[in-house]
Enzyme design. Sequence first.
Site, PDB file in Angstrom:
ATOM      1  N   PHE A  98       0.845  -1.191   0.000  1.00  0.00           N
ATOM      2  CA  PHE A  98       0.000   0.000   0.000  1.00  0.00           C
ATOM      3  C   PHE A  98       0.887   1.251   0.000  1.00  0.00           C
ATOM      4  O   PHE A  98       1.860   1.330   0.753  1.00  0.00           O
ATOM      5  CB  PHE A  98      -0.917   0.003   1.223  1.00  0.00           C
ATOM      6  CG  PHE A  98      -2.071   0.949   1.109  1.00  0.00           C
ATOM      7  CD1 PHE A  98      -3.190   0.601   0.375  1.00  0.00           C
ATOM      8  CD2 PHE A  98      -2.037   2.193   1.727  1.00  0.00           C
ATOM      9  CE1 PHE A  98      -4.269   1.474   0.262  1.00  0.00           C
ATOM     10  CE2 PHE A  98      -3.102   3.056   1.622  1.00  0.00           C
ATOM     11  CZ  PHE A  98      -4.219   2.712   0.883  1.00  0.00           C
ATOM     12  N   SER A 132       0.558  -1.736   5.901  1.00  0.00           N
ATOM     13  CA  SER A 132       1.339  -1.566   7.131  1.00  0.00           C
ATOM     14  C   SER A 132       0.731  -2.309   8.312  1.00  0.00           C
ATOM     15  O   SER A 132       1.443  -2.710   9.249  1.00  0.00           O
ATOM     16  CB  SER A 132       1.454  -0.075   7.455  1.00  0.00           C
ATOM     17  OG  SER A 132       2.186   0.602   6.453  1.00  0.00           O
ATOM     18  N   GLU A 134      -0.396  -5.248   8.392  1.00  0.00           N
ATOM     19  CA  GLU A 134       0.023  -6.661   8.394  1.00  0.00           C
ATOM     20  C   GLU A 134       1.509  -6.856   8.688  1.00  0.00           C
ATOM     21  O   GLU A 134       1.985  -7.997   8.825  1.00  0.00           O
ATOM     22  CB  GLU A 134      -0.287  -7.293   7.033  1.00  0.00           C
ATOM     23  CG  GLU A 134      -1.765  -7.484   6.746  1.00  0.00           C
ATOM     24  CD  GLU A 134      -2.487  -6.182   6.390  1.00  0.00           C
ATOM     25  OE1 GLU A 134      -3.677  -6.043   6.732  1.00  0.00           O
ATOM     26  OE2 GLU A 134      -1.842  -5.296   5.775  1.00  0.00           O
ATOM     27  N   ILE A 158      -0.514   7.424   5.268  1.00  0.00           N
ATOM     28  CA  ILE A 158      -0.744   8.841   4.977  1.00  0.00           C
ATOM     29  C   ILE A 158      -2.118   9.234   5.485  1.00  0.00           C
ATOM     30  O   ILE A 158      -3.118   8.552   5.239  1.00  0.00           O
ATOM     31  CB  ILE A 158      -0.614   9.109   3.462  1.00  0.00           C
ATOM     32  CG1 ILE A 158       0.810   8.722   3.003  1.00  0.00           C
ATOM     33  CG2 ILE A 158      -0.909  10.563   3.139  1.00  0.00           C
ATOM     34  CD1 ILE A 158       1.022   8.813   1.507  1.00  0.00           C
ATOM     35  N   THR A 162     -10.532  10.529   7.431  1.00  0.00           N
ATOM     36  CA  THR A 162     -11.192   9.768   8.503  1.00  0.00           C
ATOM     37  C   THR A 162     -10.168   9.363   9.554  1.00  0.00           C
ATOM     38  O   THR A 162      -8.970   9.606   9.418  1.00  0.00           O
ATOM     39  CB  THR A 162     -11.861   8.501   7.937  1.00  0.00           C
ATOM     40  OG1 THR A 162     -10.850   7.592   7.483  1.00  0.00           O
ATOM     41  CG2 THR A 162     -12.770   8.850   6.767  1.00  0.00           C
ATOM     42  N   HIS A 164      -9.205   6.456  10.130  1.00  0.00           N
ATOM     43  CA  HIS A 164      -8.543   5.226   9.717  1.00  0.00           C
ATOM     44  C   HIS A 164      -7.028   5.350   9.844  1.00  0.00           C
ATOM     45  O   HIS A 164      -6.335   4.381  10.217  1.00  0.00           O
ATOM     46  CB  HIS A 164      -8.923   4.898   8.268  1.00  0.00           C
ATOM     47  CG  HIS A 164      -8.343   3.611   7.769  1.00  0.00           C
ATOM     48  ND1 HIS A 164      -8.753   2.381   8.213  1.00  0.00           N
ATOM     49  CD2 HIS A 164      -7.363   3.368   6.834  1.00  0.00           C
ATOM     50  CE1 HIS A 164      -8.068   1.428   7.606  1.00  0.00           C
ATOM     51  NE2 HIS A 164      -7.223   2.009   6.764  1.00  0.00           N
ATOM     52  N   ARG A 203      10.534  12.078   2.351  1.00  0.00           N
ATOM     53  CA  ARG A 203      11.242  11.177   3.258  1.00  0.00           C
ATOM     54  C   ARG A 203      11.603   9.854   2.602  1.00  0.00           C
ATOM     55  O   ARG A 203      12.181   8.975   3.254  1.00  0.00           O
ATOM     56  CB  ARG A 203      10.379  10.930   4.510  1.00  0.00           C
ATOM     57  CG  ARG A 203      10.306  12.156   5.402  1.00  0.00           C
ATOM     58  CD  ARG A 203       9.126  12.117   6.359  1.00  0.00           C
ATOM     59  NE  ARG A 203       9.142  13.258   7.272  1.00  0.00           N
ATOM     60  CZ  ARG A 203       8.814  14.505   6.919  1.00  0.00           C
ATOM     61  NH1 ARG A 203       8.418  14.760   5.675  1.00  0.00           N
ATOM     62  NH2 ARG A 203       8.864  15.490   7.804  1.00  0.00           N
TER      63      ARG A 203
END
Length: 231
Positions: A98, A132, A134, A158, A162, A164, A203
């Site tokens: 992701f 991330s 998992e 990122i 929401t 999440h 980054r």
Amino acid sequence: MASFASTECFLPLQKWFLAPTHHRQGNGTSSTVVLLPRAAPHQSKSLSFSFSSQGMNSCIAVERKDRSSFAQTAAVRYLMGSVTRTQGLRFAVVVARFNEIVTKQLLEGALGTFKNYSVQDEDIDVVWVPGSFEIGAVAERLGKSGKYHAILCIGAVIRGDTSHYDAVANSAASGVLSAGLNSGVPCIFGVLTCDDMDQALNRAGGKAGNKGAETALTAIEMASLFEHHLK
């Protein structure tokens, strides 16, 4: 004429007593008090105090015969991992797909650091996971396999509109921490948590450097510390 009575006093580690002596010198009387240990006087230190009086004038002289020595402790040991002793160290890199535009660059930075510090390609395994969230479970399984000296965990979370983001970021951090604690193998947190894509790209090789490269260096140092000092 000055006179003194023998008196006991206590100094660290010894019992001492005052032993006065007197002798006449000219028109005055000089007295010396010697501080002696109660036991084993031939092995102990002593302090000598000299008092002299002539008329109304008096002089006090203190002579320190020797000084007690204190027990010395062993030198403090400082243990540090080395980034140059990489021979035989094996690493796993867990990467989230992701936000792959970010995580792929982080992975490239990490692999570049491993190469620069003489970690062989055959000593590195890269494992891809969906996101991330998992990473922690896979890192713990790899750590418990006993095949690796450190696990590098790479991902990018990122912030969106929401909550999440908070759930995934917190779960990723706690998952990596738990993986290291439960497996006994260092699991290095290389998951970016950014407000927007620009921050993440900066980054991942942009003006803020490559955090994948930095965390790979941390993985090398921790692997060396565990292998050479904490086994």
